[in-house]
Design a protein around this motif. Sequence first.
Motif, mmCIF file in Angstrom:
data_model
loop_
_atom_site.group_PDB
_atom_site.id
_atom_site.type_symbol
_atom_site.label_atom_id
_atom_site.label_comp_id
_atom_site.label_asym_id
_atom_site.label_seq_id
_atom_site.Cartn_x
_atom_site.Cartn_y
_atom_site.Cartn_z
ATOM 1 N N THR A 68 20.249 -5.339 -19.395
ATOM 2 C CA THR A 68 19.997 -6.028 -20.655
ATOM 3 C C THR A 68 19.251 -5.075 -21.572
ATOM 4 N N PHE A 69 19.722 -4.954 -22.799
ATOM 5 C CA PHE A 69 19.114 -4.067 -23.783
ATOM 6 C C PHE A 69 18.552 -4.896 -24.933
ATOM 7 N N ALA A 70 17.376 -4.520 -25.408
ATOM 8 C CA ALA A 70 16.789 -5.148 -26.591
ATOM 9 C C ALA A 70 16.225 -4.038 -27.457
ATOM 10 N N MET A 71 16.610 -4.031 -28.734
ATOM 11 C CA MET A 71 16.149 -2.996 -29.656
ATOM 12 C C MET A 71 15.477 -3.665 -30.850
ATOM 13 N N ALA A 72 14.340 -3.106 -31.248
ATOM 14 C CA ALA A 72 13.614 -3.573 -32.423
ATOM 15 C C ALA A 72 13.347 -2.361 -33.299
ATOM 16 N N VAL A 73 13.648 -2.488 -34.584
ATOM 17 C CA VAL A 73 13.530 -1.367 -35.505
ATOM 18 C C VAL A 73 12.507 -1.697 -36.581
ATOM 19 N N SER A 74 11.616 -0.747 -36.829
ATOM 20 C CA SER A 74 10.664 -0.858 -37.934
ATOM 21 C C SER A 74 10.604 0.497 -38.623
ATOM 22 N N GLY A 75 9.867 0.583 -39.682
ATOM 23 C CA GLY A 75 9.713 1.856 -40.373
ATOM 24 C C GLY A 75 8.929 2.867 -39.563
ATOM 25 N N GLU A 76 8.233 2.387 -38.540
ATOM 26 C CA GLU A 76 7.374 3.260 -37.736
ATOM 27 C C GLU A 76 8.012 3.726 -36.437
ATOM 28 N N ALA A 77 8.967 2.958 -35.927
ATOM 29 C CA ALA A 77 9.541 3.301 -34.619
ATOM 30 C C ALA A 77 10.795 2.474 -34.341
ATOM 31 N N ILE A 78 11.521 2.925 -33.330
ATOM 32 C CA ILE A 78 12.616 2.157 -32.755
ATOM 33 C C ILE A 78 12.220 1.888 -31.314
ATOM 34 N N ASP A 79 12.039 0.625 -30.984
ATOM 35 C CA ASP A 79 11.655 0.242 -29.634
ATOM 36 C C ASP A 79 12.882 -0.245 -28.880
ATOM 37 N N LEU A 80 13.023 0.234 -27.655
ATOM 38 C CA LEU A 80 14.166 -0.137 -26.816
ATOM 39 C C LEU A 80 13.658 -0.531 -25.440
ATOM 40 N N SER A 81 14.095 -1.692 -24.976
ATOM 41 C CA SER A 81 13.810 -2.065 -23.589
ATOM 42 C C SER A 81 15.139 -2.180 -22.855
ATOM 43 N N ILE A 82 15.109 -1.726 -21.613
ATOM 44 C CA ILE A 82 16.274 -1.790 -20.733
ATOM 45 C C ILE A 82 15.795 -2.485 -19.469
ATOM 46 N N THR A 83 16.370 -3.649 -19.185
ATOM 47 C CA THR A 83 15.891 -4.439 -18.058
ATOM 48 C C THR A 83 17.046 -5.030 -17.253
ATOM 49 N N SER A 84 16.670 -5.581 -16.106
ATOM 50 C CA SER A 84 17.601 -6.279 -15.230
ATOM 51 C C SER A 84 16.867 -7.469 -14.633
ATOM 52 N N ASP A 85 17.628 -8.472 -14.209
ATOM 53 C CA ASP A 85 17.038 -9.661 -13.601
ATOM 54 C C ASP A 85 16.781 -9.516 -12.108
ATOM 55 N N SER A 86 17.196 -8.392 -11.522
ATOM 56 C CA SER A 86 17.028 -8.234 -10.076
ATOM 57 C C SER A 86 16.164 -7.010 -9.754
ATOM 58 N N ALA A 87 15.583 -7.031 -8.576
ATOM 59 C CA ALA A 87 14.758 -5.897 -8.135
ATOM 60 C C ALA A 87 15.615 -4.641 -7.988
ATOM 61 N N ASP A 88 16.830 -4.789 -7.459
ATOM 62 C CA ASP A 88 17.724 -3.636 -7.334
ATOM 63 C C ASP A 88 18.093 -3.091 -8.711
ATOM 64 N N GLY A 89 18.323 -3.991 -9.659
ATOM 65 C CA GLY A 89 18.634 -3.564 -11.019
ATOM 66 C C GLY A 89 17.476 -2.835 -11.661
ATOM 67 N N GLU A 90 16.265 -3.349 -11.477
ATOM 68 C CA GLU A 90 15.074 -2.692 -12.009
ATOM 69 C C GLU A 90 14.967 -1.269 -11.447
ATOM 70 N N ARG A 91 15.150 -1.132 -10.152
ATOM 71 C CA ARG A 91 15.096 0.178 -9.517
ATOM 72 C C ARG A 91 16.204 1.089 -10.061
ATOM 73 N N GLY A 92 17.409 0.531 -10.237
ATOM 74 C CA GLY A 92 18.520 1.308 -10.776
ATOM 75 C C GLY A 92 18.247 1.822 -12.184
ATOM 76 N N ILE A 93 17.664 0.981 -13.020
ATOM 77 C CA ILE A 93 17.314 1.386 -14.386
ATOM 78 C C ILE A 93 16.279 2.498 -14.358
ATOM 79 N N ARG A 94 15.255 2.320 -13.563
ATOM 80 C CA ARG A 94 14.185 3.324 -13.516
ATOM 81 C C ARG A 94 14.704 4.661 -12.989
ATOM 82 N N GLU A 95 15.639 4.633 -12.069
ATOM 83 C CA GLU A 95 16.221 5.881 -11.564
ATOM 84 C C GLU A 95 17.159 6.501 -12.581
ATOM 85 N N ALA A 96 18.032 5.689 -13.167
ATOM 86 C CA ALA A 96 19.035 6.213 -14.103
ATOM 87 C C ALA A 96 18.418 6.763 -15.381
ATOM 88 N N PHE A 97 17.354 6.122 -15.868
ATOM 89 C CA PHE A 97 16.776 6.524 -17.142
ATOM 90 C C PHE A 97 15.495 7.351 -16.988
#
Length: 103
Positions: A68-97
């Motif tokens: 799951t991706f969520a992006m928020a844009v302001s004049g100061e920054a672009i914030d991006l979160s990348i998440t998953s609903d499962s523990a395996d997904g969380e681990r996969g995101i942290r490894e991949a990124f």
Amino acid sequence: MQDIPLACTLTAADYRDRQAAWLKLKPFVRTSAAAPGGLTFRFAPVTGLQGSLTELIRLEAECCAWMTFAMAVSGEAIDLSITSDSADGERGIREAFAPLARR
């Protein structure tokens, strides 16, 4: 809620190309941090970066529906979160990124 399989549909070559595309954005990462379910990134608000991130998010959604991706844009920054609903997904995101994260 139906579980989404934790799988990437990219070939090995396509995965390397996608990782290279993400790594091109590393110079613009101001901060990164672990977050519940994955990682968050704060990017400098560089012209054209929002479009690049939007396209990468679109591509990731095609091959890795469990992220799951969520992006928020302001004049100061672009914030991006990348998440998953499962523990395996969380681990996969942290490894991949991990290569994109600031240390």
